[in-house]
Design an enzyme around this catalytic site. Structure first.
Site, PDB file in Angstrom:
ATOM      1  N   HIS A   1      -0.193   5.113   2.924  1.00 61.02           N
ATOM      2  CA  HIS A   1      -0.184   3.703   2.510  1.00 61.02           C
ATOM      3  C   HIS A   1      -1.532   3.259   1.955  1.00 61.02           C
ATOM      4  O   HIS A   1      -1.803   2.065   1.855  1.00 61.02           O
ATOM      5  CB  HIS A   1       0.229   2.803   3.686  1.00 61.02           C
ATOM      6  CG  HIS A   1       1.630   3.074   4.158  1.00 61.02           C
ATOM      7  ND1 HIS A   1       2.101   2.656   5.379  1.00 61.02           N
ATOM      8  CD2 HIS A   1       2.657   3.734   3.571  1.00 61.02           C
ATOM      9  CE1 HIS A   1       3.365   3.044   5.526  1.00 61.02           C
ATOM     10  NE2 HIS A   1       3.721   3.706   4.445  1.00 61.02           N
TER      11      HIS A   1
ATOM     12  N   ILE B   1      -4.207   2.167   7.248  1.00 64.69           N
ATOM     13  CA  ILE B   1      -5.036   1.913   6.072  1.00 64.69           C
ATOM     14  C   ILE B   1      -6.471   1.592   6.474  1.00 64.69           C
ATOM     15  O   ILE B   1      -7.263   1.138   5.665  1.00 64.69           O
ATOM     16  CB  ILE B   1      -4.451   0.731   5.254  1.00 64.69           C
ATOM     17  CG1 ILE B   1      -4.353  -0.532   6.124  1.00 64.69           C
ATOM     18  CG2 ILE B   1      -3.095   1.100   4.671  1.00 64.69           C
ATOM     19  CD1 ILE B   1      -3.854  -1.779   5.380  1.00 64.69           C
TER      20      ILE B   1
ATOM     21  N   ILE C   1      -1.480   5.643  23.626  1.00 66.02           N
ATOM     22  CA  ILE C   1      -1.838   6.801  22.807  1.00 66.02           C
ATOM     23  C   ILE C   1      -3.152   7.436  23.276  1.00 66.02           C
ATOM     24  O   ILE C   1      -3.249   8.646  23.462  1.00 66.02           O
ATOM     25  CB  ILE C   1      -2.016   6.401  21.320  1.00 66.02           C
ATOM     26  CG1 ILE C   1      -0.886   5.500  20.849  1.00 66.02           C
ATOM     27  CG2 ILE C   1      -2.146   7.635  20.440  1.00 66.02           C
ATOM     28  CD1 ILE C   1       0.450   6.089  20.889  1.00 66.02           C
TER      29      ILE C   1
ATOM     30  N   ASN D   1       4.448   7.405  21.748  1.00 73.06           N
ATOM     31  CA  ASN D   1       4.542   6.028  21.255  1.00 73.06           C
ATOM     32  C   ASN D   1       4.890   5.127  22.435  1.00 73.06           C
ATOM     33  O   ASN D   1       5.670   5.502  23.297  1.00 73.06           O
ATOM     34  CB  ASN D   1       5.614   5.927  20.165  1.00 73.06           C
ATOM     35  CG  ASN D   1       5.518   4.636  19.373  1.00 73.06           C
ATOM     36  OD1 ASN D   1       4.463   4.303  18.855  1.00 73.06           O
ATOM     37  ND2 ASN D   1       6.611   3.896  19.307  1.00 73.06           N
TER      38      ASN D   1
ATOM     39  N   SER E   1       3.606   5.657  15.946  1.00 69.14           N
ATOM     40  CA  SER E   1       4.468   5.148  14.876  1.00 69.14           C
ATOM     41  C   SER E   1       5.859   4.921  15.444  1.00 69.14           C
ATOM     42  O   SER E   1       6.384   5.761  16.172  1.00 69.14           O
ATOM     43  CB  SER E   1       4.566   6.137  13.715  1.00 69.14           C
ATOM     44  OG  SER E   1       5.531   5.679  12.781  1.00 69.14           O
TER      45      SER E   1
ATOM     46  N   CYS F   1      -8.124   1.978 -14.483  1.00 67.46           N
ATOM     47  CA  CYS F   1      -8.996   3.149 -14.679  1.00 67.46           C
ATOM     48  C   CYS F   1      -9.402   3.829 -13.379  1.00 67.46           C
ATOM     49  O   CYS F   1      -9.981   4.906 -13.404  1.00 67.46           O
ATOM     50  CB  CYS F   1     -10.241   2.771 -15.485  1.00 67.46           C
ATOM     51  SG  CYS F   1     -11.462   1.837 -14.522  1.00 67.46           S
TER      52      CYS F   1
ATOM     53  N   ARG G   1       3.333  -5.401  11.688  1.00 67.71           N
ATOM     54  CA  ARG G   1       4.783  -5.578  11.753  1.00 67.71           C
ATOM     55  C   ARG G   1       5.256  -6.072  13.112  1.00 67.71           C
ATOM     56  O   ARG G   1       6.419  -6.371  13.286  1.00 67.71           O
ATOM     57  CB  ARG G   1       5.495  -4.260  11.433  1.00 67.71           C
ATOM     58  CG  ARG G   1       5.353  -3.884   9.985  1.00 67.71           C
ATOM     59  CD  ARG G   1       6.103  -2.602   9.678  1.00 67.71           C
ATOM     60  NE  ARG G   1       5.992  -2.275   8.271  1.00 67.71           N
ATOM     61  CZ  ARG G   1       4.937  -1.702   7.707  1.00 67.71           C
ATOM     62  NH1 ARG G   1       3.910  -1.391   8.450  1.00 67.71           N
ATOM     63  NH2 ARG G   1       4.912  -1.444   6.424  1.00 67.71           N
TER      64      ARG G   1
HETATM   65 ZN   LIG Z   1     -10.964  -0.358 -14.809  1.00 64.99          ZN
END
Ligand SMILES: [Zn+2]
Length: 251
Positions: free
Chosen positions: A123, A105, A240, A222, A197, A134, A38
């Site tokens: 996320h 992520i 950080i 931050n 964040s 499935c 971002r």
């Molecule tokens: Zn599947």
């Protein structure tokens, strides 16, 4: 180092905490070389994001999504946990922190030694894929080799469903189980630490507010100011890794 009053204040809060919760965002992983999507010049400002409806409805959008995924994957795979991740893992291993809620992520908390069961991914996770129907898991490398042959977006070998990285896309509902776990952990915390964040993405950014309203001490680490600095008990606008590392005593 003990002469640094901000670090000392954070170390003191950690010593007093009975149940801390970490809340991490892109800022902790940029120190591992993962771009903040971002930020100015970030991927999402150069390309229009592919939202979930387009992914579902358009083969061309799926092809483009997978092209982008495979183009950025070497960076993701090369990234290693940094000092900030190691400090977070130490807090979990010592029992100071019960869990890590993350907007990231990249899987770097797990890679740094936080047990999978104590990472709550709001996320999702881009280091693997799954069938949207499935749920069968697929590894990225195998999908890449197949995609490079014909650029046909992958489908599930079991049910024919669409295969997608296990991330939450724009327009895709937030994962309910993760959101509920994050809320329970937030309400049980007496210390809530935001690390990296900017707290702009809701509903995720509601957790620090909830923690504070519920009586927890709120710490924000931050690089830049955030919208919740006013209600925080301690704000450290610093890198950080060196900040958490010094406060936790981890290199
Ligand atoms: Zn599947």
């Amino acid at each position: 180092m003990a002469a640094d009053p901000d670090i000392a204040a954070l170390a003191r809060l950690l010593q007093q905490a009975e149940r801390a919760v970490l809340f991490t965002g892109a800022g902790i992983s940029t120190e591992s070389g993962i771009p903040d999507f971002r930020s100015p010049g970030g991927i999402w400002t150069r390309y229009k994001p592919i939202d979930f409806d387009d992914f579902i409805n358009s083969e061309a959008a799926r092809r483009e999504a997978w092209r982008r995924k495979f183009a950025t994957d070497p960076t993701m795979r090369a990234a290693q946990p940094n000092r900030g991740h190691r400090a977070v893992a130490a807090l979990v291993q010592r029992g100071t922190a019960s869990s890590v809620i993350t907007q990231n992520i990249d899987g770097l908390h797990q890679a740094s030694g936080v047990p999978e069961a104590q990472v709550i991914e709001l996320h999702g996770n881009t280091t693997y894929a799954h069938c949207l129907d499935c749920g069968r898991r697929y590894e990225i490398e195998a999908l890449r080799l197949a995609f490079e042959r014909d650029e046909v977006p992958p489908r599930c070998a079991d049910c024919g469903g669409l295969v997608k990285t296990a991330t939450v896309s724009f327009g895709q509902p937030m994962p309910q189980a993760a959101m509920q776990r994050a809320e329970r952990e937030t309400l049980a915390a007496d210390l809530f630490i935001v690390a990296g964040s900017s707290l702009v993405v809701y509903p995720a950014a509601g957790f620090p507010e909830l923690a504070k309203r519920n009586g927890a001490a709120l710490v924000i680490v931050n690089r830049d100011p955030t919208g919740l600095d006013d209600i925080a008990d301690l704000v450290l606008n610093r890198a950080i890794g060196e900040t958490l590392g010094a406060a936790v005593g981890v290199d």
